[in-house]
Scaffold this motif. Structure first.
Motif, mmCIF file in Angstrom:
data_model
loop_
_atom_site.group_PDB
_atom_site.id
_atom_site.type_symbol
_atom_site.label_atom_id
_atom_site.label_comp_id
_atom_site.label_asym_id
_atom_site.label_seq_id
_atom_site.Cartn_x
_atom_site.Cartn_y
_atom_site.Cartn_z
ATOM 1 N N ILE A 131 0.865 -1.178 0.000
ATOM 2 C CA ILE A 131 0.000 0.000 0.000
ATOM 3 C C ILE A 131 0.905 1.234 0.000
ATOM 4 C CG2 ILE A 131 -1.851 1.259 1.159
ATOM 5 C CD1 ILE A 131 -2.620 -1.448 2.483
ATOM 6 N N ASN A 132 0.795 2.020 -1.060
ATOM 7 C CA ASN A 132 1.619 3.209 -1.222
ATOM 8 C C ASN A 132 0.840 4.463 -0.854
ATOM 9 O OD1 ASN A 132 3.798 1.674 -2.299
ATOM 10 N ND2 ASN A 132 2.852 1.713 -4.331
ATOM 11 N N LEU A 133 1.556 5.454 -0.361
ATOM 12 C CA LEU A 133 0.943 6.744 -0.059
ATOM 13 C C LEU A 133 1.084 7.659 -1.268
ATOM 14 C CD1 LEU A 133 -0.337 7.843 2.697
ATOM 15 C CD2 LEU A 133 0.844 5.647 2.812
ATOM 16 N N SER A 134 0.000 7.796 -2.010
ATOM 17 C CA SER A 134 -0.032 8.784 -3.078
ATOM 18 C C SER A 134 -0.709 10.028 -2.506
ATOM 19 C CB SER A 134 -0.760 8.237 -4.314
ATOM 20 O OG SER A 134 -0.686 9.154 -5.378
ATOM 21 N N SER A 135 -1.411 10.775 -3.317
ATOM 22 C CA SER A 135 -1.976 12.034 -2.836
ATOM 23 C C SER A 135 -2.993 12.564 -3.828
ATOM 24 C CB SER A 135 -0.850 13.061 -2.668
ATOM 25 O OG SER A 135 -1.347 14.373 -2.486
ATOM 26 N N ALA A 136 -3.880 13.431 -3.338
ATOM 27 C CA ALA A 136 -4.774 14.151 -4.244
ATOM 28 C C ALA A 136 -3.978 15.048 -5.183
ATOM 29 C CB ALA A 136 -5.773 14.981 -3.444
ATOM 30 N N SER A 137 -2.726 15.333 -4.831
ATOM 31 C CA SER A 137 -1.855 16.132 -5.695
ATOM 32 C C SER A 137 -1.476 15.380 -6.966
ATOM 33 C CB SER A 137 -0.588 16.539 -4.936
ATOM 34 O OG SER A 137 -0.895 17.399 -3.869
ATOM 35 N N ALA A 138 -1.833 14.103 -7.035
ATOM 36 C CA ALA A 138 -1.583 13.316 -8.241
ATOM 37 C C ALA A 138 -2.772 13.354 -9.199
ATOM 38 C CB ALA A 138 -1.267 11.866 -7.873
ATOM 39 N N ILE A 139 -3.793 14.134 -8.886
ATOM 40 C CA ILE A 139 -4.942 14.270 -9.777
ATOM 41 C C ILE A 139 -4.627 15.273 -10.887
ATOM 42 C CG2 ILE A 139 -7.353 15.006 -9.941
ATOM 43 C CD1 ILE A 139 -7.702 14.056 -7.030
ATOM 44 N N ASP A 175 -2.846 2.042 -3.641
ATOM 45 C CA ASP A 175 -2.442 3.294 -3.012
ATOM 46 C C ASP A 175 -3.645 4.023 -2.431
ATOM 47 O OD1 ASP A 175 -3.672 4.857 -5.034
ATOM 48 O OD2 ASP A 175 -1.833 5.052 -6.185
ATOM 49 N N VAL A 176 -3.343 4.956 -1.549
ATOM 50 C CA VAL A 176 -4.369 5.852 -1.007
ATOM 51 C C VAL A 176 -4.022 7.262 -1.456
ATOM 52 C CG1 VAL A 176 -5.003 4.432 0.970
ATOM 53 C CG2 VAL A 176 -3.115 6.062 1.200
ATOM 54 N N MET A 177 -5.062 8.062 -1.688
ATOM 55 C CA MET A 177 -4.879 9.411 -2.219
ATOM 56 C C MET A 177 -5.635 10.416 -1.349
ATOM 57 S SD MET A 177 -5.289 8.499 -6.292
ATOM 58 C CE MET A 177 -4.876 10.151 -6.870
ATOM 59 N N PRO A 178 -5.053 10.794 -0.224
ATOM 60 C CA PRO A 178 -5.698 11.807 0.615
ATOM 61 C C PRO A 178 -5.375 13.218 0.125
ATOM 62 C CG PRO A 178 -3.692 11.053 1.666
ATOM 63 C CD PRO A 178 -3.821 10.266 0.385
ATOM 64 N N THR A 232 -11.400 15.311 -1.878
ATOM 65 C CA THR A 232 -10.566 14.568 -2.826
ATOM 66 C C THR A 232 -11.439 13.892 -3.873
ATOM 67 O OG1 THR A 232 -9.075 14.087 -0.979
ATOM 68 C CG2 THR A 232 -8.716 12.863 -3.013
ATOM 69 N N LYS A 233 -12.524 13.290 -3.428
ATOM 70 C CA LYS A 233 -13.420 12.581 -4.346
ATOM 71 C C LYS A 233 -14.059 13.544 -5.350
ATOM 72 C CE LYS A 233 -14.270 8.984 -0.924
ATOM 73 N NZ LYS A 233 -15.201 8.417 0.072
ATOM 74 N N ILE A 234 -14.419 14.730 -4.879
ATOM 75 C CA ILE A 234 -15.010 15.732 -5.776
ATOM 76 C C ILE A 234 -13.987 16.161 -6.833
ATOM 77 C CG2 ILE A 234 -15.859 18.099 -5.925
ATOM 78 C CD1 ILE A 234 -17.920 16.152 -4.850
ATOM 79 N N LEU A 235 -12.756 16.467 -6.394
ATOM 80 C CA LEU A 235 -11.717 16.891 -7.328
ATOM 81 C C LEU A 235 -11.420 15.804 -8.357
ATOM 82 C CD1 LEU A 235 -9.251 18.629 -4.830
ATOM 83 C CD2 LEU A 235 -10.621 19.753 -6.597
ATOM 84 N N TYR A 236 -11.409 14.562 -7.903
ATOM 85 C CA TYR A 236 -11.104 13.437 -8.802
ATOM 86 C C TYR A 236 -12.202 13.268 -9.845
ATOM 87 C CZ TYR A 236 -9.510 8.762 -10.187
ATOM 88 O OH TYR A 236 -9.046 7.680 -10.888
ATOM 89 N N GLN A 237 -13.441 13.350 -9.402
ATOM 90 C CA GLN A 237 -14.561 13.205 -10.335
ATOM 91 C C GLN A 237 -14.585 14.344 -11.347
ATOM 92 O OE1 GLN A 237 -16.456 10.564 -10.706
ATOM 93 N NE2 GLN A 237 -15.358 9.587 -9.025
ATOM 94 N N LEU A 238 -14.321 15.558 -10.884
ATOM 95 C CA LEU A 238 -14.299 16.699 -11.785
ATOM 96 C C LEU A 238 -13.203 16.550 -12.835
ATOM 97 C CD1 LEU A 238 -14.860 19.718 -9.342
ATOM 98 C CD2 LEU A 238 -16.426 18.891 -11.108
ATOM 99 N N SER A 239 -12.051 16.036 -12.415
ATOM 100 C CA SER A 239 -10.933 15.878 -13.354
ATOM 101 C C SER A 239 -11.263 14.853 -14.434
ATOM 102 C CB SER A 239 -9.665 15.461 -12.611
ATOM 103 O OG SER A 239 -9.731 14.119 -12.181
ATOM 104 N N ASN A 240 -12.111 13.892 -14.093
ATOM 105 C CA ASN A 240 -12.463 12.844 -15.058
ATOM 106 C C ASN A 240 -13.510 13.288 -16.070
ATOM 107 O OD1 ASN A 240 -10.708 10.876 -14.099
ATOM 108 N ND2 ASN A 240 -12.175 10.087 -12.604
ATOM 109 N N ILE A 241 -14.383 14.190 -15.652
ATOM 110 C CA ILE A 241 -15.485 14.566 -16.550
ATOM 111 C C ILE A 241 -15.289 15.920 -17.219
ATOM 112 C CG2 ILE A 241 -17.138 13.186 -15.228
ATOM 113 C CD1 ILE A 241 -18.187 15.762 -13.981
#
Length: 257
Positions: A131-139, A175-178, A232-241
């Motif tokens: 389990i790796n520590l990634s980040s919302a900064s990877a969005i 990984d986890v993306m906080p 984080t979930k909101i930012l990720y979804q926005l980046s996808n759509i």
């Protein structure tokens, strides 16, 4: 036999929260950190099922020594958490190039070293997971956090590639993306993003999610990336759509100081 977990950078912050939670759940816990004194103090506090040691994650030879030592003590290595990381914030050009290089050496090379050195031990275990520590900064690449953000993109890529490649060994790599977590690393950060978005997560939030991933059964149902926190979930979804131009404009707005 109790399962074991080896956590890099676990003398304080998120790593220490992971160590405490897994210890409470009956795991044998490896607390390895560049600050060996602090790591040992936490191990002493937890009890006989915790082992501390020194580890500079950018040094592959230290990984080999630490994992051999821990595996002999614990019986086998079940879970590796690549948690160690650093962050420099502020204008890219005003940050010394050595700081950018150090970010990559620890945040990226540290993960590569850990995964590579741990594989022989994980392949021997009945249950194995990284389990790796990634980040919302990877969005999306973050202004004032350029090398940190880039390092977390790299962690995301390493995780995706190995999660596919090591399926042949029955090893999941997740990984986890906080978003920003309330630790010493984010104090006095010079970045518009944290000033606009704020800090809503604490180390326990991340530790609990990692415990959930460590316990998850089945190799298909568990997703490779786990987003932590509503923002984080909101930012990720926005980046996808959203079209790329909208993503860039959004990041311009939230990163403006």
């Amino acid at each position: 036999m109790s399962q074991s977990i080896f956590i890099s950078g676990s003398a304080q912050g998120i790593g220490a929260a992971i160590a405490r939670l897994f210890y409470q759940q009956g795991y044998k816990v490896g607390i390895y950190d560049i600050n060996e004194t602090q790591a040992q103090a936490l191990a002493d506090q937890l009890g006989h099922n915790a082992k501390a040691g020194k580890l500079d994650v950018s040094d592959y030879a230290q990984w080999q020594t630490a994992l051999e030592e821990f595996s002999q003590w614990s019986g086998e290595l079940n879970i590796l958490v690549n948690n160690a990381g650093i962050l420099y914030s502020g204008d890219f050009e005003k940050t010394d190039i050595s700081a950018h290089h150090r970010t990559i050496a620890i945040n990226v090379n540290g993960v590569l070293n850990g995964c590579h050195a741990a594989l022989p031990y994980l392949r021997k275990a009945k249950f194995a997971r990284i389990i790796n520590l990634s980040s919302a900064s990877a969005i999306y690449g973050q202004a004032d956090l350029v090398s940190y953000s880039a390092s977390k993109f790299a962690v995301r890529g390493i995780t995706e590639g190995l999660d596919t490649e090591w399926q042949k060994y029955g090893i999941r790599v997740l990984d986890v993306m906080p978003l920003f977590v309330q630790t010493a690393m984010v104090k006095n950060m010079d970045a518009g993003t944290i000033q606009k978005i704020g800090v809503d997560l604490n180390p326990q939030d991340v530790a609990e999610q990692i415990l959930t991933l460590a316990r998850a059964k089945g190799t298909i149902l568990t997703t490779t990336h786990t987003l932590i926190g509503f923002k984080t979930k909101i930012l990720y979804q926005l980046s996808n759509i959203s079209p790329q131009i909208i993503n860039r404009l959004t990041n311009l707005i939230i990163s403006k100081k």
